[in-house]
Design a protein around this motif. Structure first.
Motif, mmCIF file in Angstrom:
data_model
loop_
_atom_site.group_PDB
_atom_site.id
_atom_site.type_symbol
_atom_site.label_atom_id
_atom_site.label_comp_id
_atom_site.label_asym_id
_atom_site.label_seq_id
_atom_site.Cartn_x
_atom_site.Cartn_y
_atom_site.Cartn_z
ATOM 1 N N HIS A 142 0.846 -1.194 0.000
ATOM 2 C CA HIS A 142 0.000 0.000 0.000
ATOM 3 C C HIS A 142 0.880 1.243 0.000
ATOM 4 N N MET A 143 0.365 2.315 -0.579
ATOM 5 C CA MET A 143 1.013 3.617 -0.532
ATOM 6 C C MET A 143 -0.007 4.578 0.055
ATOM 7 N N VAL A 144 0.321 5.184 1.209
ATOM 8 C CA VAL A 144 -0.603 6.080 1.889
ATOM 9 C C VAL A 144 0.147 7.318 2.365
ATOM 10 N N THR A 145 -0.618 8.358 2.678
ATOM 11 C CA THR A 145 -0.075 9.545 3.319
ATOM 12 C C THR A 145 -0.731 9.641 4.685
ATOM 13 N N LEU A 146 0.087 9.826 5.727
ATOM 14 C CA LEU A 146 -0.400 9.886 7.103
ATOM 15 C C LEU A 146 -0.824 11.313 7.431
ATOM 16 N N VAL A 147 -2.113 11.481 7.786
ATOM 17 C CA VAL A 147 -2.676 12.821 7.994
ATOM 18 C C VAL A 147 -3.501 12.876 9.273
ATOM 19 N N TYR A 148 -3.864 14.104 9.660
ATOM 20 C CA TYR A 148 -4.782 14.306 10.781
ATOM 21 C C TYR A 148 -6.190 13.921 10.330
ATOM 22 N N PRO A 149 -7.062 13.563 11.272
ATOM 23 C CA PRO A 149 -8.409 13.087 10.911
ATOM 24 C C PRO A 149 -9.168 14.010 9.956
ATOM 25 N N VAL A 150 -9.061 15.298 10.122
ATOM 26 C CA VAL A 150 -9.799 16.240 9.282
ATOM 27 C C VAL A 150 -9.377 16.169 7.806
#
Length: 137
Positions: free
Chosen positions: A77-85
């Motif tokens: 998988h390729m994802v970007t880690l972000v805040y919930p909003v």
């Protein structure tokens, strides 16, 4: 994949001061809404080695990092880690307040960690690559 036991795979993690401060605030605020996930994030933050933001190596997963990882079932998988909003699973932007997001924070390339999904099943993931966001100066 081999059948190694990964029940308690908890490698050392590194978190920058700014992320540590903001994530603690987020986790404390979430204790009333998402207590289990907030507890998991607080646990990870408690065991993390905290460095100044400038000292955090570039191969460490931070907020805003793009991460290429492989799961115990061999999927990548390729994802970007972000805040919930900012989360949007359709575009690969996963919230830190998800089991995978919490598992990823602070890991470096080559590290593996075990984590529990929302249905309480045990999983493992391995970080293959990390790309840091471009910061405007």
């Amino acid at each position: 994949m081999n059948t190694q036991d990964y029940n308690d795979l908890t490698p050392e993690i590194i978190v920058g001061e700014a992320d540590h401060k903001q994530l603690n605030i987020l986790a404390m605020a979430g204790l009333t809404h998402t207590p289990d996930q907030s507890d998991d994030l607080l646990y990870e933050l408690e065991r993390a080695r905290i460095l100044s933001d400038a000292e955090v190596p570039r191969d460490i997963v931070r907020m805003g990092s793009s991460v290429h990882y492989r799961t115990d079932n061999g999927q990548e998988h390729m994802v970007t880690l972000v805040y919930p909003v900012d989360a949007d699973i359709a575009t690969g932007r996963i919230s830190i307040m998800t089991p995978v997001g919490t598992a990823l924070i602070g890991l470096r390339v080559g590290q593996s960690i075990s984590w529990r999904s929302r249905d309480n099943r045990k999983h493992m993931l391995t970080v293959l690559a990390v790309k840091q966001p471009v910061v405007a100066e």
